[in-house]
Enzyme design. Sequence first.
Site, PDB file in Angstrom:
ATOM      1  N   LYS A 172       0.812  -1.228   0.000  1.00 10.71           N
ATOM      2  CA  LYS A 172       0.000   0.000   0.000  1.00 10.71           C
ATOM      3  C   LYS A 172       0.846   1.281   0.000  1.00 10.71           C
ATOM      4  O   LYS A 172       0.422   2.292  -0.534  1.00 10.71           O
ATOM      5  CB  LYS A 172      -0.969  -0.003   1.192  1.00 10.71           C
ATOM      6  CG  LYS A 172      -2.134  -0.966   1.006  1.00 10.71           C
ATOM      7  CD  LYS A 172      -3.133  -0.866   2.143  1.00 10.71           C
ATOM      8  CE  LYS A 172      -4.296  -1.825   1.905  1.00 10.71           C
ATOM      9  NZ  LYS A 172      -5.341  -1.695   2.928  1.00 10.71           N
ATOM     10  N   GLU A 204       4.057   6.364  19.926  1.00 11.18           N
ATOM     11  CA  GLU A 204       4.787   7.219  18.972  1.00 11.18           C
ATOM     12  C   GLU A 204       4.138   7.170  17.588  1.00 11.18           C
ATOM     13  O   GLU A 204       4.130   8.168  16.857  1.00 11.18           O
ATOM     14  CB  GLU A 204       6.253   6.783  18.828  1.00 11.18           C
ATOM     15  CG  GLU A 204       7.072   6.788  20.116  1.00 11.18           C
ATOM     16  CD  GLU A 204       6.778   5.601  21.028  1.00 11.18           C
ATOM     17  OE1 GLU A 204       6.942   4.459  20.559  1.00 11.18           O
ATOM     18  OE2 GLU A 204       6.374   5.815  22.192  1.00 11.18           O
ATOM     19  N   GLY A 233     -17.112  -4.601  10.421  1.00 15.35           N
ATOM     20  CA  GLY A 233     -16.109  -4.255   9.413  1.00 15.35           C
ATOM     21  C   GLY A 233     -16.479  -4.674   8.000  1.00 15.35           C
ATOM     22  O   GLY A 233     -15.828  -4.262   7.035  1.00 15.35           O
ATOM     23  N   GLN A 238     -15.631   0.070   0.482  1.00 19.70           N
ATOM     24  CA  GLN A 238     -14.391   0.432  -0.221  1.00 19.70           C
ATOM     25  C   GLN A 238     -14.384  -0.197  -1.617  1.00 19.70           C
ATOM     26  O   GLN A 238     -13.877   0.398  -2.572  1.00 19.70           O
ATOM     27  CB  GLN A 238     -13.125   0.102   0.587  1.00 19.70           C
ATOM     28  CG  GLN A 238     -12.867  -1.361   0.926  1.00 19.70           C
ATOM     29  CD  GLN A 238     -12.278  -2.163  -0.230  1.00 19.70           C
ATOM     30  OE1 GLN A 238     -11.571  -1.619  -1.061  1.00 19.70           O
ATOM     31  NE2 GLN A 238     -12.596  -3.442  -0.288  1.00 19.70           N
TER      32      GLN A 238
HETATM   33  P1  NDP Z   1      -1.312  -2.725  10.427  1.00 16.78           P
HETATM   34  O1  NDP Z   1      -0.359  -3.857  10.564  1.00 16.78           O
HETATM   35  O2  NDP Z   1      -0.973  -1.581   9.567  1.00 16.78           O
HETATM   36  O3  NDP Z   1      -1.637  -2.135  11.898  1.00 16.78           O
HETATM   37  C1  NDP Z   1      -1.945  -3.000  12.968  1.00 16.78           C
HETATM   38  C2  NDP Z   1      -2.426  -2.176  14.162  1.00 16.78           C
HETATM   39  O4  NDP Z   1      -2.876  -3.080  15.187  1.00 16.78           O
HETATM   40  C3  NDP Z   1      -1.335  -1.317  14.793  1.00 16.78           C
HETATM   41  O5  NDP Z   1      -1.906  -0.123  15.281  1.00 16.78           O
HETATM   42  C4  NDP Z   1      -0.855  -2.203  15.956  1.00 16.78           C
HETATM   43  O6  NDP Z   1      -0.287  -1.485  17.021  1.00 16.78           O
HETATM   44  C5  NDP Z   1      -2.176  -2.806  16.402  1.00 16.78           C
HETATM   45  N1  NDP Z   1      -2.003  -4.036  17.153  1.00 16.78           N
HETATM   46  C6  NDP Z   1      -1.556  -5.232  16.689  1.00 16.78           C
HETATM   47  N2  NDP Z   1      -1.546  -6.147  17.682  1.00 16.78           N
HETATM   48  C7  NDP Z   1      -1.990  -5.505  18.809  1.00 16.78           C
HETATM   49  C8  NDP Z   1      -2.216  -5.913  20.152  1.00 16.78           C
HETATM   50  N3  NDP Z   1      -1.966  -7.154  20.556  1.00 16.78           N
HETATM   51  N4  NDP Z   1      -2.716  -4.994  21.019  1.00 16.78           N
HETATM   52  C9  NDP Z   1      -2.978  -3.729  20.626  1.00 16.78           C
HETATM   53  N5  NDP Z   1      -2.777  -3.279  19.362  1.00 16.78           N
HETATM   54  C10 NDP Z   1      -2.292  -4.164  18.463  1.00 16.78           C
HETATM   55  O7  NDP Z   1      -2.675  -3.393   9.976  1.00 16.78           O
HETATM   56  P2  NDP Z   1      -3.887  -2.695   9.188  1.00 16.78           P
HETATM   57  O8  NDP Z   1      -4.149  -1.378   9.816  1.00 16.78           O
HETATM   58  O9  NDP Z   1      -3.661  -2.770   7.740  1.00 16.78           O
HETATM   59  O10 NDP Z   1      -5.085  -3.697   9.523  1.00 16.78           O
HETATM   60  C11 NDP Z   1      -5.714  -3.681  10.784  1.00 16.78           C
HETATM   61  C12 NDP Z   1      -7.005  -4.477  10.688  1.00 16.78           C
HETATM   62  O11 NDP Z   1      -7.892  -3.818   9.807  1.00 16.78           O
HETATM   63  C13 NDP Z   1      -6.830  -5.899  10.129  1.00 16.78           C
HETATM   64  O12 NDP Z   1      -7.618  -6.787  10.904  1.00 16.78           O
HETATM   65  C14 NDP Z   1      -7.379  -5.791   8.725  1.00 16.78           C
HETATM   66  O13 NDP Z   1      -7.926  -7.008   8.274  1.00 16.78           O
HETATM   67  C15 NDP Z   1      -8.479  -4.753   8.932  1.00 16.78           C
HETATM   68  N6  NDP Z   1      -8.860  -4.040   7.712  1.00 16.78           N
HETATM   69  C16 NDP Z   1     -10.187  -3.985   7.429  1.00 16.78           C
HETATM   70  C17 NDP Z   1     -10.623  -3.325   6.308  1.00 16.78           C
HETATM   71  C18 NDP Z   1     -12.068  -3.308   6.005  1.00 16.78           C
HETATM   72  O14 NDP Z   1     -12.434  -2.900   4.892  1.00 16.78           O
HETATM   73  N7  NDP Z   1     -12.940  -3.699   6.924  1.00 16.78           N
HETATM   74  C19 NDP Z   1      -9.697  -2.657   5.388  1.00 16.78           C
HETATM   75  C20 NDP Z   1      -8.310  -2.720   5.813  1.00 16.78           C
HETATM   76  C21 NDP Z   1      -7.934  -3.411   6.940  1.00 16.78           C
HETATM   77  P3  NDP Z   1       1.292  -1.125  17.030  1.00 16.78           P
HETATM   78  O15 NDP Z   1       1.433   0.111  16.193  1.00 16.78           O
HETATM   79  O16 NDP Z   1       1.601  -0.907  18.467  1.00 16.78           O
HETATM   80  O17 NDP Z   1       2.023  -2.301  16.445  1.00 16.78           O
END
Ligand code: NDP
Length: 291
Positions: free
Chosen positions: A77, A166, A255, A262
């Site tokens: 992306k 951060e 979701g 989208q």
């Molecule tokens: P990213 O990998 O970019 O981000 C993951 C996020 O989750 C970060 O903020 C991370 O925090 C947090 N996270 C992961 N594990 C934990 C935990 N154990 N406790 C707290 N926070 C946690 O993923 P995406 O943003 O791309 O995707 C996130 C979700 O969104 C996925 O489930 C994906 O399938 C869904 N999604 C849904 C869409 C839809 O159309 N419904 C479209 C796109 C995505 P940290 O920064 O601290 O690592």
Amino acid sequence: MDTLHALMKGPLPSLFFCIGNPVVGNPTQYMMEEAFLAMDFPGQYITCEVEPNQLQTALEGLKALKVAGGNVTAPFKQLVFPYLDSFTESARLSNAVNCITLQADGTYQGDNTDGKGFLQSLQEQVGNLSERRVVLFGAGGAASAIAVELVLCEVQEVILVNRTREKAEALAQRLRGVTKTTVSTQAWEGTYQIEEDGLVVVQATSVGLFDEKRCIDVAFSQGLQDVIACDVVFNPTDTAFLKRAREVGATTLDGLGMLVNQGVLGLQNWTGMVPDAQVMRAALEKAFSIG
Ligand code: NDP
């Protein structure tokens, strides 16, 4: 116009793609094919697993084939930016592209329809958002795209809460001053308590994906009749987070609506036509029941 008619009399079928790695389990092709059928549109959609070191070659090949557009998923992306010609404000501000569209002049534009899809679902549920404060958990791709649209539609405040603070602060800095929306961050130490009625609470971390028992560390006070709790996780559709919110009287939004919307917006970008969202949602539900 069906494909055979298009081949014989034109216009030729339009080619669309999804690139990512991995792509197994991604239901977008099925959703798009069902939409094309219902629209009587001669589109062909292919799902391509691309090795990260082949991204440039893959995109050049797709452009040479004059693809009409496509979707981009993880891990590309952000990586597609150097290979596209122009960007929408949503793509620029979220620093991520999930939708590419061939323009009339032969150039390719990157857009981000994830956040717009979310916003559409939310507005359908709530209507006017200008007085709303939003607590947004997460600061990854999905959260960034959502934060951008909340700011562009000028909600009152977006409060970013992320495990790694951060990252939330970096996102907040990008979005502060874009509109009159206040963008702040809060620490997430222990259980985050939701106690203010009227909040919109968005779970945009990956916690709960493919695991109906897992939930972020959040608790809702009793009697929150006017809280809207939204989850970006689409599989399972009814997540532990949404169940927890419903127990105290909150309204919930899953979701799947965002995922459908989208896709609807992508199809509108590509064809100028309005596809049938119900057909697309049914396709996803069918795909997830098999997956
Ligand atoms: P990213 O990998 O970019 O981000 C993951 C996020 O989750 C970060 O903020 C991370 O925090 C947090 N996270 C992961 N594990 C934990 C935990 N154990 N406790 C707290 N926070 C946690 O993923 P995406 O943003 O791309 O995707 C996130 C979700 O969104 C996925 O489930 C994906 O399938 C869904 N999604 C849904 C869409 C839809 O159309 N419904 C479209 C796109 C995505 P940290 O920064 O601290 O690592």
